[in-house]
Motif scaffolding. Structure first.
Motif, PDB file in Angstrom:
ATOM      1  N   ARG A   2      26.844 -20.321  38.690  1.00  0.00           N
ATOM      2  CA  ARG A   2      26.862 -19.664  37.891  1.00  0.00           C
ATOM      3  C   ARG A   2      26.217 -18.578  37.568  1.00  0.00           C
ATOM      4  NH1 ARG A   2      26.372 -25.398  34.565  1.00  0.00           N
ATOM      5  NH2 ARG A   2      28.430 -25.973  34.316  1.00  0.00           N
ATOM      6  N   ARG A   3      24.899 -18.819  37.659  1.00  0.00           N
ATOM      7  CA  ARG A   3      23.938 -17.289  37.663  1.00  0.00           C
ATOM      8  C   ARG A   3      24.497 -16.539  38.591  1.00  0.00           C
ATOM      9  NH1 ARG A   3      18.761 -19.535  40.157  1.00  0.00           N
ATOM     10  NH2 ARG A   3      19.802 -18.813  42.012  1.00  0.00           N
ATOM     11  N   ALA A   4      25.357 -16.692  40.122  1.00  0.00           N
ATOM     12  CA  ALA A   4      25.952 -15.655  40.747  1.00  0.00           C
ATOM     13  C   ALA A   4      26.824 -14.702  39.647  1.00  0.00           C
ATOM     14  CB  ALA A   4      26.274 -16.264  41.757  1.00  0.00           C
ATOM     15  N   ALA A   5      27.672 -16.074  39.655  1.00  0.00           N
ATOM     16  CA  ALA A   5      29.070 -15.117  38.562  1.00  0.00           C
ATOM     17  C   ALA A   5      28.336 -14.673  37.956  1.00  0.00           C
ATOM     18  CB  ALA A   5      29.926 -16.469  39.014  1.00  0.00           C
ATOM     19  N   LEU A   6      27.604 -14.785  36.626  1.00  0.00           N
ATOM     20  CA  LEU A   6      27.409 -13.916  35.951  1.00  0.00           C
ATOM     21  C   LEU A   6      26.827 -12.421  36.754  1.00  0.00           C
ATOM     22  CD1 LEU A   6      26.240 -14.176  33.015  1.00  0.00           C
ATOM     23  CD2 LEU A   6      24.487 -14.354  33.618  1.00  0.00           C
ATOM     24  N   GLY A   7      25.971 -12.851  37.820  1.00  0.00           N
ATOM     25  CA  GLY A   7      25.644 -11.401  38.554  1.00  0.00           C
ATOM     26  C   GLY A   7      26.983 -10.767  39.122  1.00  0.00           C
ATOM     27  N   VAL A   8      27.364 -10.952  38.972  1.00  0.00           N
ATOM     28  CA  VAL A   8      28.552 -10.505  39.317  1.00  0.00           C
ATOM     29  C   VAL A   8      29.504  -9.864  38.455  1.00  0.00           C
ATOM     30  CG1 VAL A   8      31.783 -10.253  40.435  1.00  0.00           C
ATOM     31  CG2 VAL A   8      29.176 -11.830  41.482  1.00  0.00           C
ATOM     32  N   ILE A   9      29.489 -10.821  37.112  1.00  0.00           N
ATOM     33  CA  ILE A   9      30.480  -9.828  36.428  1.00  0.00           C
ATOM     34  C   ILE A   9      29.527  -8.784  35.157  1.00  0.00           C
ATOM     35  CG2 ILE A   9      30.706 -10.035  33.885  1.00  0.00           C
ATOM     36  CD1 ILE A   9      31.522 -13.459  34.285  1.00  0.00           C
ATOM     37  N   ARG A  10      28.433  -8.860  35.820  1.00  0.00           N
ATOM     38  CA  ARG A  10      27.088  -7.856  34.829  1.00  0.00           C
ATOM     39  C   ARG A  10      26.953  -6.630  36.031  1.00  0.00           C
ATOM     40  NH1 ARG A  10      21.481  -9.212  34.535  1.00  0.00           N
ATOM     41  NH2 ARG A  10      21.122  -7.174  33.702  1.00  0.00           N
ATOM     42  N   THR A  11      27.264  -6.755  37.223  1.00  0.00           N
ATOM     43  CA  THR A  11      26.969  -6.097  38.183  1.00  0.00           C
ATOM     44  C   THR A  11      28.333  -4.755  38.096  1.00  0.00           C
ATOM     45  OG1 THR A  11      25.890  -7.093  39.140  1.00  0.00           O
ATOM     46  CG2 THR A  11      26.805  -5.051  40.500  1.00  0.00           C
ATOM     47  N   ILE A  12      29.334  -5.887  37.676  1.00  0.00           N
ATOM     48  CA  ILE A  12      30.743  -4.850  37.385  1.00  0.00           C
ATOM     49  C   ILE A  12      31.077  -4.475  36.050  1.00  0.00           C
ATOM     50  CG2 ILE A  12      33.735  -5.414  37.041  1.00  0.00           C
ATOM     51  CD1 ILE A  12      32.708  -7.369  38.968  1.00  0.00           C
ATOM     52  N   ILE A  13      30.326  -5.007  35.426  1.00  0.00           N
ATOM     53  CA  ILE A  13      30.274  -4.019  33.656  1.00  0.00           C
ATOM     54  C   ILE A  13      29.589  -3.233  33.845  1.00  0.00           C
ATOM     55  CG2 ILE A  13      29.975  -4.355  31.462  1.00  0.00           C
ATOM     56  CD1 ILE A  13      31.181  -7.506  32.106  1.00  0.00           C
ATOM     57  N   VAL A  14      28.259  -2.938  34.318  1.00  0.00           N
ATOM     58  CA  VAL A  14      26.792  -1.909  34.160  1.00  0.00           C
ATOM     59  C   VAL A  14      27.762  -0.733  34.999  1.00  0.00           C
ATOM     60  CG1 VAL A  14      25.099  -1.550  35.095  1.00  0.00           C
ATOM     61  CG2 VAL A  14      25.063  -3.477  33.528  1.00  0.00           C
ATOM     62  N   ASN A  15      27.930  -1.057  36.026  1.00  0.00           N
ATOM     63  CA  ASN A  15      28.431   0.192  37.013  1.00  0.00           C
ATOM     64  C   ASN A  15      29.867   0.220  36.525  1.00  0.00           C
ATOM     65  OD1 ASN A  15      26.463   0.353  38.436  1.00  0.00           O
ATOM     66  ND2 ASN A  15      26.372  -1.491  39.228  1.00  0.00           N
ATOM     67  N   LYS A  16      30.232  -0.286  35.518  1.00  0.00           N
ATOM     68  CA  LYS A  16      32.210   0.110  34.910  1.00  0.00           C
ATOM     69  C   LYS A  16      33.801  -0.226  36.472  1.00  0.00           C
ATOM     70  CE  LYS A  16      31.185   2.696  31.018  1.00  0.00           C
ATOM     71  NZ  LYS A  16      29.537   2.672  31.449  1.00  0.00           N
ATOM     72  N   LEU A  17      32.744  -0.864  37.435  1.00  0.00           N
ATOM     73  CA  LEU A  17      33.802  -1.484  38.484  1.00  0.00           C
ATOM     74  C   LEU A  17      35.468  -1.287  37.843  1.00  0.00           C
ATOM     75  CD1 LEU A  17      31.535  -2.945  40.697  1.00  0.00           C
ATOM     76  CD2 LEU A  17      31.450  -0.650  40.919  1.00  0.00           C
ATOM     77  N   ARG A  18      36.251  -0.657  38.757  1.00  0.00           N
ATOM     78  CA  ARG A  18      37.624  -0.675  37.946  1.00  0.00           C
ATOM     79  C   ARG A  18      38.911  -1.505  39.188  1.00  0.00           C
ATOM     80  NH1 ARG A  18      39.115   1.069  33.819  1.00  0.00           N
ATOM     81  NH2 ARG A  18      40.903  -0.506  33.887  1.00  0.00           N
ATOM     82  N   PHE A  19      38.685  -2.996  39.007  1.00  0.00           N
ATOM     83  CA  PHE A  19      38.925  -3.537  40.417  1.00  0.00           C
ATOM     84  C   PHE A  19      39.622  -4.919  39.581  1.00  0.00           C
ATOM     85  CE2 PHE A  19      36.435  -6.728  42.159  1.00  0.00           C
ATOM     86  CZ  PHE A  19      35.212  -6.537  42.100  1.00  0.00           C
ATOM     87  N   ARG A  20      41.307  -5.552  40.134  1.00  0.00           N
ATOM     88  CA  ARG A  20      40.786  -6.811  39.355  1.00  0.00           C
ATOM     89  C   ARG A  20      40.321  -8.250  40.570  1.00  0.00           C
ATOM     90  NH1 ARG A  20      46.991  -5.287  39.417  1.00  0.00           N
ATOM     91  NH2 ARG A  20      46.811  -4.678  37.901  1.00  0.00           N
ATOM     92  N   LEU A  21      39.173  -8.996  40.092  1.00  0.00           N
ATOM     93  CA  LEU A  21      38.953  -9.956  40.694  1.00  0.00           C
ATOM     94  C   LEU A  21      39.931 -11.153  41.468  1.00  0.00           C
ATOM     95  CD1 LEU A  21      35.626 -10.582  40.575  1.00  0.00           C
ATOM     96  CD2 LEU A  21      35.463 -11.896  39.166  1.00  0.00           C
ATOM     97  N   ARG A  22      41.123 -10.862  41.342  1.00  0.00           N
ATOM     98  CA  ARG A  22      41.948 -11.983  41.054  1.00  0.00           C
ATOM     99  C   ARG A  22      42.224 -10.876  42.931  1.00  0.00           C
ATOM    100  NH1 ARG A  22      45.130 -16.040  39.148  1.00  0.00           N
ATOM    101  NH2 ARG A  22      44.170 -15.199  36.971  1.00  0.00           N
ATOM    102  N   ASP A  23      42.470  -9.947  42.821  1.00  0.00           N
ATOM    103  CA  ASP A  23      42.717  -9.410  43.718  1.00  0.00           C
ATOM    104  C   ASP A  23      42.170  -9.350  45.414  1.00  0.00           C
ATOM    105  OD1 ASP A  23      45.049  -8.830  42.439  1.00  0.00           O
ATOM    106  OD2 ASP A  23      44.613  -6.331  42.474  1.00  0.00           O
TER     107      ASP A  23
END
Lengths: 697, 295
Positions: free
Chosen positions: A490-511
């Motif tokens: 859970r912590r790992a997933a949250l880390g990924v989410i925060r890293t994406i949001i804060v850095n505004k990374l645009r990609f589909r996780l699904r891909d």
């Protein structure tokens, strides 16, 4: 109204358990009062190494008298009924009260003295107290049923007003006697009551209030640093821990040999903090200084000279150990430290850390090459100077070295320094600064308050590392359940989410997830992993006040897995649904959707303009849809979700009017069919923005 | 300068510190034992602690136990680390109500001035996986240095303590270095006649480090481990818990030597520790049976 004082004096309570103990004491005490129908004006708790105390103010002298009334038979009822009632209540006929021809048994329960309530409540609390770990002791422990406490409990003071509340628990008789500071004031003290408790103990060199001890440590440690021309590195965790280790805190500043400053500051700080519970200081340039602040528990007769000297020696011995590890690791070099990774198991079913590092490198490459994580959002510097090939090369280098420091002596000694040491060792062997930065920061964010990585190489390695962990554990069926998350997914997933949001990374996780095939492991369930991420997103966003049903409403449309786009749509939606237009549109939408559901009209319907004469409200709605549909679609394409919501808002009035003026269920089947198709158009139009059926309320 | 009873003024020598602790605990009713004549990693392994901690009988004892930690050897080159050192062990059952005060009294007896030094009881829960034992207590800090392990045993050999015993384990070299104010263990005054700790033990540390890390024959050690384990089981069958326990001690120390030789992998390590634990627990169980104590 009277005040109550309780003091539970024991041998040293672990610092980390004191805050929880106060909380539990207050909670249990209030619950026991409530059971007796009492409540206190105020409950204050104190905790320190040798005592846990509670003061309850404004208690009444007794509980209120209660009159209980039980209805019986009519006075005219046959004798059997009366006899039965008398048996049940244990009363005689004369004791019953007659009212309007009916007999009542009335029992007066007198109020109980509060002291008596307390005399029963406190032993119950003590016996059932939920310490995280507790123990038995002394001769009583010949039975395993003997009292348990966190450490041996020595005495209990219980004073209601000035009077002792008498009781006994586990061989301890309550009283009014306590003792002061272990070395400064070990003699017995007769306590007089709640009001004077804090002052009486202060006179015996015990500060019972943990907040006061913390404040002293904070202020005095800072002042000592300032007097030495330095600045204290603040650390609230250390303040609390030292407040939990002292009854009379006396911060003291000491120095260590400047030569130790060759060792990375993180190591010095950690050695000082974890092993010795010392604060460290910075000099005027923000660099770590060769000074520490320890917190003694006595006012030494020599002003603390011996204490500072002793503590300094211990720190020096620790630092020379640390320096030995650091030098040995540097000599070996980061590359060579990696030779031990084959012996470090990631998980018994998931191979060793060497294998993990290889996978991280490969996922890192995917992120850039396939998912273009850096191509569509704002530029993260220094990306503009790096070709995609350069990016991949640096990411792969960093990823492959990222776990090598696990083989170092320093990380063996201080696991918390993983990554940080790798960064130092990478720098020392001349790796690209971005590689060193990525190794250093790829574990980030370590907790909810930790920063996310912000350099592009670190971002890629960090996300790749966490995705690998999540996918690998999901592939062997090790998913978090309930409160159990042993691998920190859970912590790992949250880390990924925060890293994406804060850095505004645009990609589909699904891909990305869809492309990852871990060697030797089954193909992960991508939908399951995405759903796991969305759950984490909901939890994380809840704190920011974002509604989980709105996340569902947006996610339901094609499983959006571009987190940035998803959130921006959710934000616009949340703003919209709280407006008047939004609420009414939602109501109109639900009405339309319910009719369609009842009629079994599912999905998009082909639309042909009706040929019969339209009613005005019907014509208006068609016109409004003709105008709104392309606007909403275009706005969604442009990711201008406010504009998409505005387009939908224009439908609100026509929909309301339509429902007011037009009968959907017309006798003419042609009209009925056409009107259902129109409602389906409404539903589809709304769905260009979000699945409103998921919205609650 | 000599006082009347022949003790020089100033900090106690290493041996005088031991004698002082002996006097102190002897005066408080302890049996003063001599070290157990077997190699072991900690004073807790001494049967006077493990076996005697079990059961209902009162038991108060104090003794010095030489401890062997082969992996801590540094060829005599590290001022703080030794592969052979001394623990002073006190075991009091049931744990007396004033155990903390008794302990502080012993520190005062060996010359720790508690008006100048900061003594703290810092949480440290003790667990010995090889003895199937655990307890709660503290490491006692003197000016930030850990000088004693203070434990209320809760379980031994997998058995609940009935009653609980209190255990004090003083690190003698550390305490002596502290009291004598020296930075290198080899500089400790061993006695008051000019003999240092280094005079007594430096050569020992060098040779034993070499043997532990480089020379000890691993085949012989593996063989010794197997034989000790087998002998332990034979003793258990013969309902002889004390010799069985001695063989468990032997197996435990042999395992430590194998570790120092670096021939036990991480995966195997757990299995060896489990084996030693089973032997120790078996001996504790047999001791309980022999005495007719219920678990």
């Amino acid at each position: 109204m009277t005040d109550f004082l309780l003091e539970l004096r024991s041998e040293e309570i672990p610092a980390r358990m004191q805050a929880g103990a106060r909380e539990n004491l207050a909670k249990l005490f209030a619950a026991e009062l409530a059971k007796a129908g009492l409540s206190a004006g105020e409950i204050v708790t104190y905790a320190g190494p040798r005592r846990l105390a509670l003061i309850a103010r404004g208690l009444p002298p007794a509980t209120e008298a209660v009159s209980e009334e039980v209805k019986g038979p009519r006075a005219s009822a046959p004798p059997q009924a009366l006899e039965g009632f008398l048996r049940k209540t244990g009363l005689t006929r004369e004791q019953l009260t007659e009212r309007d021809g009916v007999l009542f048994a009335i029992t007066e329960k007198p109020g109980r003295a509060t002291a008596q309530v307390l005399a029963e409540a406190i032993p119950a609390i003590v016996r059932a107290f939920p310490w995280p770990k507790s123990m038995r002791w002394g001769a009583e422990s010949a039975s395993t049923e003997s009292m348990r406490w966190v450490r041996p409990l020595h005495a209990i003071v219980a004073l209601f007003g000035g009077e002792v509340v008498p009781f006994e628990v586990a061989g301890i008789t309550s009283g009014n006697v306590t003792r002061g500071h272990r070395f400064h004031a070990p003699a017995e003290i007769l306590l007089t009551g709640a009001d004077t408790y804090v002052a009486q103990l202060r006179a015996a060199k015990v500060l019972v209030d943990q907040d006061e001890r913390a404040a002293i440590i904070r202020a005095r440690a800072s002042a000592l640093a300032a007097e030495a021309g330095l600045e204290l590195v603040e650390d609230e965790g250390l303040v609390a821990e030292n407040a939990g280790l002292t009854e009379w805190p006396v911060p003291l500043l000491g120095r260590f040999d400047e030569a130790f400053l060759e060792v990375p500051p993180e190591v010095i700080q950690l050695t000082a903090r974890v092993n010795q519970k010392y604060f460290v200081c910075r000099d005027g340039n923000g660099k770590l200084a060769n000074a520490f602040v320890c917190t003694a528990n006595i006012e030494a007769t020599d002003g603390g000279a011996k204490i500072v000297e002793g503590n300094g020696k211990v720190l020096a011995a620790r630092l020379s150990d640390a320096r030995f590890f650091y030098e040995t690791d540097l000599k070996a070099g980061l590359q060579n430290l990696g030779s031990k990774l084959g012996r470090l198991i990631f998980h018994e079913k998931l191979g060793d850390m060497g294998g993990k590092a290889e996978r991280v490198a490969w996922i890192g490459r995917l992120l850039v090459e396939q998912s273009k994580i850096f191509s569509n959002g704002p530029k993260i510097e220094p990306l503009s100077t790096l070709s995609e090939g350069d990016q991949i090369r640096l990411i792969e280098t960093a990823a492959k070295l990222s776990k090598n420091d696990l083989g170092s002596g320093m990380v063996g000694e201080f696991p918390e320094l993983q990554g940080i040491m790798g960064g130092y060792y990478a720098n020392a062997q001349g790796e690209d600064p971005q590689v060193a930065d990525a190794i250093r920061n790829h574990y980030k964010p370590v907790g909810a308050s930790d920063d996310v990585p912000n350099g592009p190489i670190a971002i890629a390695v960090s996300i790749a590392d966490k995705l690998d962990t999540i996918l690998a554990f999901f592939s062997i069926g090790e998913k978090p359940t309930g409160s159990k998350d042993p691998f920190g997914l859970r912590r790992a997933a949250l880390g990924v989410i925060r890293t994406i949001i804060v850095n505004k990374l645009r990609f589909r996780l699904r891909d990305v997830l869809g492309q990852v095939q871990l060697p030797g492991l089954s193909v992960p369930d991508v939908d399951g992993v995405i759903a796991f991420f969305i759950d984490r997103l909901k939890v994380q966003q809840r704190e920011a006040g974002v509604r989980h049903d709105l996340i569902d409403a947006v996610f339901a449309l094609g499983g959006e897995s571009d987190m940035v786009r998803l959130l921006s749509r959710v934000h616009a939606l949340q703003a919209f649904v709280t407006t008047d237009d939004g609420t009414n549109l939602l109501a109109g939408y639900k009405r339309a959707a319910n009719i369609l559901k009842k009629e079994g009209v599912e999905g998009d319907q082909s639309w042909t303009a009706p040929t019969y004469t339209l009613e005005p409200a019907e014509a208006d709605l068609i016109a409004a849809l003709d105008a709104a549909e392309p606007k909403a679609a275009e706005a969604v394409r442009a990711e201008d979700f406010e504009a998409a919501m505005a387009a939908l808002a224009s439908l609100r009035a026509p929909i309301d009017r339509f429902f007011d003026d037009v009968t959907v269920n017309d006798a003419d089947p042609a009209k009925r069919t056409a009107r259902l198709a129109l409602l389906a158009r409404v539903r589809a139009a709304v769905h260009t923005v979000a699945d409103f059926s998921r919205i609650e309320g | 300068m000599q006082t009347r009873n022949g003790t020089p003024e100033g900090p106690l020598s290493f041996q005088r510190m031991i004698l002082t602790l002996h006097d102190y605990w002897s005066e408080r009713g302890c049996v003063i034992l001599q070290p157990y004549d077997m190699e072991m990693g900690a004073g807790t392994f001494h049967p006077a602690t493990t076996l005697r901690a079990l059961g209902p009988d009162s038991w108060n004892a104090a003794f010095v136990q030489p401890c062997r930690r082969p992996t801590d050897g540094r060829y005599g080159e590290n001022p703080n680390r030794l592969q052979h050192y001394y623990q002073y062990q006190v075991i009091l059952k049931p744990s007396p109500a004033d155990l903390q005060d008794l302990y502080l009294g012993s520190l005062a007896a060996i010359g720790v001035d508690m008006t100048k030094h900061d003594i703290r009881f810092v949480e440290d829960d003790w667990e010995s996986p090889t003895l199937g034992a655990w307890g709660l207590g503290w490491e006692v800090w003197c000016d930030g240095m850990e000088v004693t392990q203070f434990t209320y045993f809760q379980q031994m050999g997998g058995y609940d303590m009935k009653p609980v015993a209190g255990e004090l384990t003083y690190g003698l070299e550390r305490l002596a270095m502290y009291i004598q104010d020296v930075d290198n263990v080899y500089d400790l005054r061993f006695n008051d006649a000019g003999v240092s700790y280094g005079d007594v033990f430096l050569e020992n540390e060098k040779q034993m480090s070499t043997w532990n890390f480089e020379i000890a024959d691993t085949d012989t050690l593996f063989d010794a481990f197997r034989k000790a384990a087998a002998e332990c089981e034979r003793c258990l069958e013969a309902k002889l818990p004390i010799p069985a326990y001695e063989q468990a001690i032997k197996a435990s120390h042999t395992f430590n030597l194998l570790q120092a030789r670096g021939v036990i992998s991480v995966a195997e390590r757990q299995a060896y520790m489990g084996r030693v634990r089973d032997l120790a627990k078996g001996a504790c169980g047999a001791w309980m049976d022999k005495n007719g104590w219920a678990a």
